[in-house]
Design a protein around this motif. Structure first.
Motif, PDB file in Angstrom:
ATOM      1  N   ASP A  77     -70.101 -13.629  13.175  1.00 54.70           N
ATOM      2  CA  ASP A  77     -71.456 -14.053  12.814  1.00 54.70           C
ATOM      3  C   ASP A  77     -72.404 -12.857  12.760  1.00 54.70           C
ATOM      4  O   ASP A  77     -73.128 -12.662  11.783  1.00 54.70           O
ATOM      5  N   VAL A  78     -72.378 -12.021  13.791  1.00 51.23           N
ATOM      6  CA  VAL A  78     -73.293 -10.874  13.812  1.00 51.23           C
ATOM      7  C   VAL A  78     -72.893  -9.828  12.770  1.00 51.23           C
ATOM      8  O   VAL A  78     -73.760  -9.161  12.191  1.00 51.23           O
ATOM      9  N   ALA A  79     -71.605  -9.699  12.465  1.00 48.42           N
ATOM     10  CA  ALA A  79     -71.178  -8.727  11.447  1.00 48.42           C
ATOM     11  C   ALA A  79     -71.715  -9.114  10.068  1.00 48.42           C
ATOM     12  O   ALA A  79     -72.205  -8.250   9.325  1.00 48.42           O
ATOM     13  N   LEU A  80     -71.647 -10.396   9.722  1.00 51.12           N
ATOM     14  CA  LEU A  80     -72.224 -10.826   8.441  1.00 51.12           C
ATOM     15  C   LEU A  80     -73.730 -10.629   8.436  1.00 51.12           C
ATOM     16  O   LEU A  80     -74.305 -10.180   7.439  1.00 51.12           O
ATOM     17  N   TYR A  81     -74.369 -10.974   9.538  1.00 54.10           N
ATOM     18  CA  TYR A  81     -75.817 -10.814   9.655  1.00 54.10           C
ATOM     19  C   TYR A  81     -76.220  -9.353   9.454  1.00 54.10           C
ATOM     20  O   TYR A  81     -77.163  -9.048   8.725  1.00 54.10           O
ATOM     21  N   VAL A  82     -75.475  -8.436  10.066  1.00 58.51           N
ATOM     22  CA  VAL A  82     -75.770  -7.006   9.925  1.00 58.51           C
ATOM     23  C   VAL A  82     -75.567  -6.545   8.481  1.00 58.51           C
ATOM     24  O   VAL A  82     -76.369  -5.768   7.959  1.00 58.51           O
ATOM     25  N   MET A 104     -55.559 -15.969  13.311  1.00 61.77           N
ATOM     26  CA  MET A 104     -54.252 -15.589  12.793  1.00 61.77           C
ATOM     27  C   MET A 104     -53.216 -15.296  13.879  1.00 61.77           C
ATOM     28  O   MET A 104     -52.059 -15.638  13.724  1.00 61.77           O
ATOM     29  N   ARG A 105     -53.637 -14.606  14.922  1.00 65.41           N
ATOM     30  CA  ARG A 105     -52.715 -14.248  15.998  1.00 65.41           C
ATOM     31  C   ARG A 105     -53.535 -13.859  17.224  1.00 65.41           C
ATOM     32  O   ARG A 105     -54.733 -13.610  17.135  1.00 65.41           O
ATOM     33  N   LYS A 106     -52.840 -13.776  18.347  1.00 64.11           N
ATOM     34  CA  LYS A 106     -53.482 -13.421  19.617  1.00 64.11           C
ATOM     35  C   LYS A 106     -53.950 -11.967  19.561  1.00 64.11           C
ATOM     36  O   LYS A 106     -53.141 -11.072  19.311  1.00 64.11           O
ATOM     37  N   PRO A 107     -55.237 -11.726  19.793  1.00 68.76           N
ATOM     38  CA  PRO A 107     -55.709 -10.339  19.811  1.00 68.76           C
ATOM     39  C   PRO A 107     -55.258  -9.619  21.079  1.00 68.76           C
ATOM     40  O   PRO A 107     -55.060 -10.233  22.122  1.00 68.76           O
ATOM     41  N   ALA A 108     -55.092  -8.318  20.954  1.00 79.52           N
ATOM     42  CA  ALA A 108     -54.758  -7.485  22.111  1.00 79.52           C
ATOM     43  C   ALA A 108     -55.970  -7.379  23.029  1.00 79.52           C
ATOM     44  O   ALA A 108     -57.104  -7.585  22.604  1.00 79.52           O
ATOM     45  N   GLN A 109     -55.724  -7.047  24.284  1.00 78.49           N
ATOM     46  CA  GLN A 109     -56.815  -6.855  25.234  1.00 78.49           C
ATOM     47  C   GLN A 109     -57.397  -5.458  25.029  1.00 78.49           C
ATOM     48  O   GLN A 109     -57.134  -4.529  25.784  1.00 78.49           O
ATOM     49  N   ARG A 110     -58.156  -5.340  23.971  1.00 76.44           N
ATOM     50  CA  ARG A 110     -58.820  -4.086  23.601  1.00 76.44           C
ATOM     51  C   ARG A 110     -60.004  -4.444  22.721  1.00 76.44           C
ATOM     52  O   ARG A 110     -60.206  -5.600  22.394  1.00 76.44           O
ATOM     53  N   ASP A 111     -60.792  -3.444  22.346  1.00 74.15           N
ATOM     54  CA  ASP A 111     -61.944  -3.691  21.469  1.00 74.15           C
ATOM     55  C   ASP A 111     -61.490  -4.406  20.202  1.00 74.15           C
ATOM     56  O   ASP A 111     -60.367  -4.220  19.729  1.00 74.15           O
ATOM     57  N   LEU A 112     -62.392  -5.214  19.659  1.00 73.97           N
ATOM     58  CA  LEU A 112     -62.166  -5.843  18.361  1.00 73.97           C
ATOM     59  C   LEU A 112     -63.037  -5.143  17.330  1.00 73.97           C
ATOM     60  O   LEU A 112     -64.168  -4.742  17.626  1.00 73.97           O
ATOM     61  N   VAL A 113     -62.520  -5.014  16.113  1.00 76.52           N
ATOM     62  CA  VAL A 113     -63.266  -4.408  15.009  1.00 76.52           C
ATOM     63  C   VAL A 113     -63.395  -5.445  13.905  1.00 76.52           C
ATOM     64  O   VAL A 113     -62.403  -6.063  13.508  1.00 76.52           O
ATOM     65  N   ALA A 114     -64.615  -5.652  13.439  1.00 82.71           N
ATOM     66  CA  ALA A 114     -64.902  -6.624  12.384  1.00 82.71           C
ATOM     67  C   ALA A 114     -65.433  -5.894  11.159  1.00 82.71           C
ATOM     68  O   ALA A 114     -66.386  -5.121  11.258  1.00 82.71           O
ATOM     69  N   GLU A 115     -64.812  -6.160  10.021  1.00 83.94           N
ATOM     70  CA  GLU A 115     -65.260  -5.596   8.749  1.00 83.94           C
ATOM     71  C   GLU A 115     -65.839  -6.726   7.912  1.00 83.94           C
ATOM     72  O   GLU A 115     -65.109  -7.638   7.513  1.00 83.94           O
ATOM     73  N   ALA A 116     -67.142  -6.667   7.666  1.00 83.12           N
ATOM     74  CA  ALA A 116     -67.833  -7.694   6.889  1.00 83.12           C
ATOM     75  C   ALA A 116     -68.088  -7.187   5.481  1.00 83.12           C
ATOM     76  O   ALA A 116     -68.395  -6.009   5.282  1.00 83.12           O
ATOM     77  N   ARG A 117     -67.963  -8.100   4.529  1.00 79.14           N
ATOM     78  CA  ARG A 117     -68.214  -7.766   3.126  1.00 79.14           C
ATOM     79  C   ARG A 117     -68.930  -8.949   2.485  1.00 79.14           C
ATOM     80  O   ARG A 117     -68.497 -10.088   2.629  1.00 79.14           O
ATOM     81  N   LEU A 118     -70.014  -8.649   1.800  1.00 77.30           N
ATOM     82  CA  LEU A 118     -70.763  -9.692   1.096  1.00 77.30           C
ATOM     83  C   LEU A 118     -70.223  -9.838  -0.317  1.00 77.30           C
ATOM     84  O   LEU A 118     -69.993  -8.848  -1.009  1.00 77.30           O
ATOM     85  N   PHE A 119     -70.025 -11.084  -0.736  1.00 80.60           N
ATOM     86  CA  PHE A 119     -69.604 -11.382  -2.101  1.00 80.60           C
ATOM     87  C   PHE A 119     -70.794 -11.696  -2.984  1.00 80.60           C
ATOM     88  O   PHE A 119     -70.789 -11.430  -4.174  1.00 80.60           O
ATOM     89  N   LYS A 120     -71.824 -12.319  -2.371  1.00 78.92           N
ATOM     90  CA  LYS A 120     -73.021 -12.718  -3.116  1.00 78.92           C
ATOM     91  C   LYS A 120     -74.213 -12.475  -2.225  1.00 78.92           C
ATOM     92  O   LYS A 120     -74.206 -12.822  -1.044  1.00 78.92           O
TER      93      LYS A 120
END
Length: 153
Positions: A77-82, A104-120
């Motif tokens: 949510d915050v990645a799209l907002y940014v 999709m799958r269990k994330p590892a116990q480490r930082d998560l990285v989110a890549e947001a892309r706007l289509f419109k």
């Protein structure tokens, strides 16, 4: 396993806000984002894109030792907002109207990285997607799509 297809980059003007400006705006308008531990960090912004990182913290874990769905949902949510703010400037009242998630799958116990892309990015609506991975991992842990309402000027 096949990789995620690359989409052509949207043609758009340079962002109105850089990484530091968006980060400062989030800290000022949403100080609660860092309550109880580290909050999401703006890694970069670009034309119609943003990359965010959620630092690993035990408060994001659920039973079974996986990072919780709500933590990933908040990050998306915050990645799209940014991504939107970087393009249109500091508009605190741009609001989420729809978010859809595929875990999709269990994330590892480490930082998560989110890549947001706007289509419109229109005058009243913005539509985009977010790909979330565990830091230094290729496999997606979550795919999200969302729509935001942008208030009239």
């Amino acid at each position: 396993m096949p990789s995620v297809p690359e989409f052509p980059a949207p043609i758009s003007p340079a962002p109105m806000m850089d990484r530091d400006a968006v980060s400062a705006f989030l800290d000022e308008a949403f100080p609660q984002i860092h309550h109880g531990g580290p909050g999401p960090v703006v890694e970069s912004v670009g034309p119609m894109t943003a990359t965010m990182r959620l630092p690993y913290h035990e408060r994001h874990l659920r039973p079974g030792g996986t990072i919780s769905g709500p933590a990933m949902m908040g990050l998306a949510d915050v990645a799209l907002y940014v991504a939107i703010l970087a393009q249109i400037g500091p508009v605190a009242l741009a609001v989420t109207t729809n978010l859809s998630f595929n875990f999709m799958r269990k994330p590892a116990q480490r930082d998560l990285v989110a890549e947001a892309r706007l289509f419109k990015l229109g005058r009243s609506l913005a539509v985009g997607e977010v790909l979330i991975r565990s830091l230094d991992r290729e496999d997606l842990v979550c795919h999200a799509t969302g729509t935001y309402a942008i208030p009239p000027k």
